[in-house]
Structure formats: C-alpha cells, structure tokens
Design a protein around this motif. Structure first.
Motif, mmCIF file in Angstrom:
data_model
loop_
_atom_site.group_PDB
_atom_site.id
_atom_site.type_symbol
_atom_site.label_atom_id
_atom_site.label_comp_id
_atom_site.label_asym_id
_atom_site.label_seq_id
_atom_site.Cartn_x
_atom_site.Cartn_y
_atom_site.Cartn_z
ATOM 1 N N SER A 1 1.129 13.244 -0.749
ATOM 2 C CA SER A 1 2.612 12.796 -0.385
ATOM 3 C C SER A 1 2.976 13.596 0.805
ATOM 4 C CB SER A 1 3.311 12.839 -1.819
ATOM 5 O OG SER A 1 3.338 14.190 -2.323
ATOM 6 N N LEU B 1 -4.722 12.539 -3.817
ATOM 7 C CA LEU B 1 -3.497 11.509 -3.851
ATOM 8 C C LEU B 1 -2.544 12.418 -2.842
ATOM 9 C CD1 LEU B 1 -2.987 9.530 -6.907
ATOM 10 C CD2 LEU B 1 -4.219 8.897 -4.801
ATOM 11 N N GLU C 1 -2.466 9.857 5.455
ATOM 12 C CA GLU C 1 -3.423 8.994 4.510
ATOM 13 C C GLU C 1 -2.823 9.324 3.223
ATOM 14 O OE1 GLU C 1 -5.772 7.388 5.245
ATOM 15 O OE2 GLU C 1 -6.423 8.328 7.461
ATOM 16 N N LEU C 2 -2.759 8.140 2.479
ATOM 17 C CA LEU C 2 -2.383 8.254 1.037
ATOM 18 C C LEU C 2 -3.465 8.574 0.090
ATOM 19 C CD1 LEU C 2 -0.686 4.577 0.932
ATOM 20 C CD2 LEU C 2 0.586 6.820 1.156
ATOM 21 N N ALA C 3 -4.643 8.344 0.358
ATOM 22 C CA ALA C 3 -5.906 9.095 -0.766
ATOM 23 C C ALA C 3 -7.125 9.149 0.054
ATOM 24 C CB ALA C 3 -5.902 7.777 -1.699
ATOM 25 N N GLN D 1 0.789 -1.269 -0.031
ATOM 26 C CA GLN D 1 0.049 0.142 0.053
ATOM 27 C C GLN D 1 0.705 1.242 0.264
ATOM 28 O OE1 GLN D 1 -2.835 -0.007 3.139
ATOM 29 N NE2 GLN D 1 -3.970 1.811 2.635
ATOM 30 N N LEU D 2 1.932 1.292 0.708
ATOM 31 C CA LEU D 2 2.696 2.496 0.921
ATOM 32 C C LEU D 2 4.178 2.011 0.561
ATOM 33 C CD1 LEU D 2 3.496 5.250 2.278
ATOM 34 C CD2 LEU D 2 3.822 3.757 4.444
ATOM 35 N N ILE E 1 2.515 6.567 -2.768
ATOM 36 C CA ILE E 1 1.283 5.548 -3.030
ATOM 37 C C ILE E 1 1.929 4.221 -4.122
ATOM 38 C CG2 ILE E 1 0.302 6.376 -4.883
ATOM 39 C CD1 ILE E 1 -2.393 5.394 -3.775
ATOM 40 N N ASN F 1 3.875 10.199 -7.466
ATOM 41 C CA ASN F 1 2.475 9.974 -7.222
ATOM 42 C C ASN F 1 1.582 9.903 -8.887
ATOM 43 O OD1 ASN F 1 2.542 8.824 -4.786
ATOM 44 N ND2 ASN F 1 1.669 10.650 -3.760
ATOM 45 N N PHE G 1 -1.762 -0.308 -4.714
ATOM 46 C CA PHE G 1 -2.798 0.426 -3.901
ATOM 47 C C PHE G 1 -3.608 1.245 -5.008
ATOM 48 C CE2 PHE G 1 -4.130 3.593 -0.648
ATOM 49 C CZ PHE G 1 -5.530 2.709 -0.491
ATOM 50 N N ALA G 2 -2.926 1.789 -5.863
ATOM 51 C CA ALA G 2 -3.407 2.714 -6.780
ATOM 52 C C ALA G 2 -4.530 1.826 -7.810
ATOM 53 C CB ALA G 2 -2.380 3.336 -7.755
#
Length: 225
Positions: A184, A182, A170-172, A93-94, A202, A124, A206-207
């Motif tokens: 960063s 999204l 949080e990533l998204a 995920q990360l 990301i 990203n 996960f994307a």
C-alpha cells in the motif's frame, strides 16, 4: 491513465507475516465480514482508518484529472475515489482514496468524531481476509494463498508528496519463498489547511482474482538492499 504507471516499490519497513489457516483467521478487529462494495469503498475506508463516528459520503470520479484535482472534504465529510480496472478483465484492480485525517475530523466535529489514524495497510488486510472469508469452501480449499500459506501485509510505502503518491506502484508481489506481499502506498499532509491521508488500495475483485486465478502472474517482490 498513463500518468499512473506501474512502479516496483520495496516496503520501507518490516513486513507483518501471517499464516491464514481458517476462513476468518487474521481478520483485523472490526473488519467487515464481506468485502466492501466498490462504489462505497473510500467512504468506508474513511471511517475504518480513523474510527470516525460519522459516515462519509463517497465521491466517485470517472476521470483521472477530476480525481487528481479533488481534495478530501471535511465539511461536508466526503471521501474522493478513483478506480482503475484491469484492461484484460474489466475488473477493478486499484482503488485510490483521498481521505481526511482523524485530527481534521476532531477539529471540525469535536473530540469524539474520530479516535486515531491507522495505516492504509490495515485496509488491505481487511479486504484480503474479507474476500477470503467470502469464498465457498471449495474455492477456499483451492486458493493460491491464505490456506496455511503466508501472506505479508507490508507497511505503508510513504510518498514524499501528493504528486509522488499518484504513482501507485505494484499492488501485489510474490517473494522467492512463495509469500504473497500486498503493498500500500500512502501520503499524509495538508491541503486547504486540513490534514489529509491518501491511500492506494487493492480492490476486492483483484484480491479475489489473486486467490483463484492460477493463470495470473504476479511480479517478484523486490529484494531489499
């Protein structure tokens, strides 16, 4: 990895909104046509964000403590990488990277070794648009975002220190208009007498899940105050 807890972070600057209407529209200049392999990700990011003229070796860390204590290396040129998987799916995920700055590369290898530093957010953007381009026509048509739906690649949220950067956030997120954001988180500073850039990215897996998994719930985008 309890110390890398999830924090909700607002973007510190204006977001860049794009509406991706075709399979490759909006891809950053020089972007890969396919997502970068996970086990090569930070090494490729090193070249991408500095426009470096030489490849970096990618050092993979299985343990968080090992990654926390490692520093980006210029001689030899090495990027440090740590990945975090979603506990429910096992998918990465990360991706956290410790990179050298363009200035550090020029100082070690000469003026032509790197051009300039770009943002973590640009990676990203490259990841998302590359994943979108890799989908089949049927997958792309059914994607939750990207087909005429706005996606915001928020500018880097800059940490005050390397220690603060270790909390990726949080990533998204999705705002009340349905726009995918999204995010960063970055830090730029000096370690062992050389310039370093740290980024949380990301992961391509996960994307892809964000695009295709309708059951995936994403947190709300924080409202700026």
């Amino acid at each position: 990895m309890s110390s890398m807890k999830s924090l909700t972070l607002a973007a510190l600057a204006v977001t860049a909104l794009i509406a991706i209407t075709g399979p490759t529209a909006g891809v950053a200049q020089g972007a890969a046509t396919a997502p970068w392999p996970t086990d090569e990700f930070c090494g490729r990011a090193q070249g991408y964000v500095t426009l470096a003229s030489r490849p970096a070796r990618n050092v993979l860390h299985e343990g968080y403590d090992s990654f926390r204590d490692a520093a980006a290396s210029v001689q030899p040129l090495e990027a440090q990488q740590y990945t975090v998987a979603d506990p429910t799916t096992g998918q990465v995920q990360l991706i956290s990277c410790k990179l050298a700055t363009a200035e550090a590369l020029r100082g070690a290898f000469g003026h032509d070794a790197a051009r300039s530093d770009s943002s973590c957010s640009l990676v990203n953007r490259n990841t998302f648009t590359s994943v979108l381009a890799s989908l089949t026509p049927a997958e792309r048509a059914g994607a939750r975002f990207g087909q005429g739906k706005k996606v915001a690649f928020d500018r880097d949220t800059v940490a005050a220190s390397s220690a603060e950067w270790l909390e990726p956030g949080e990533l998204a997120t999705v705002d009340k208009r349905g726009t995918l954001h999204l995010t960063s988180r970055s830090w730029t500073g000096s370690e062992a007498g050389r310039g370093v850039r740290h980024c949380h990215f990301i992961a391509p897996d996960f994307a892809r899940r964000i695009l295709l998994d309708g059951s995936l719930s994403l947190p709300a985008t924080p409202v700026k105050r």
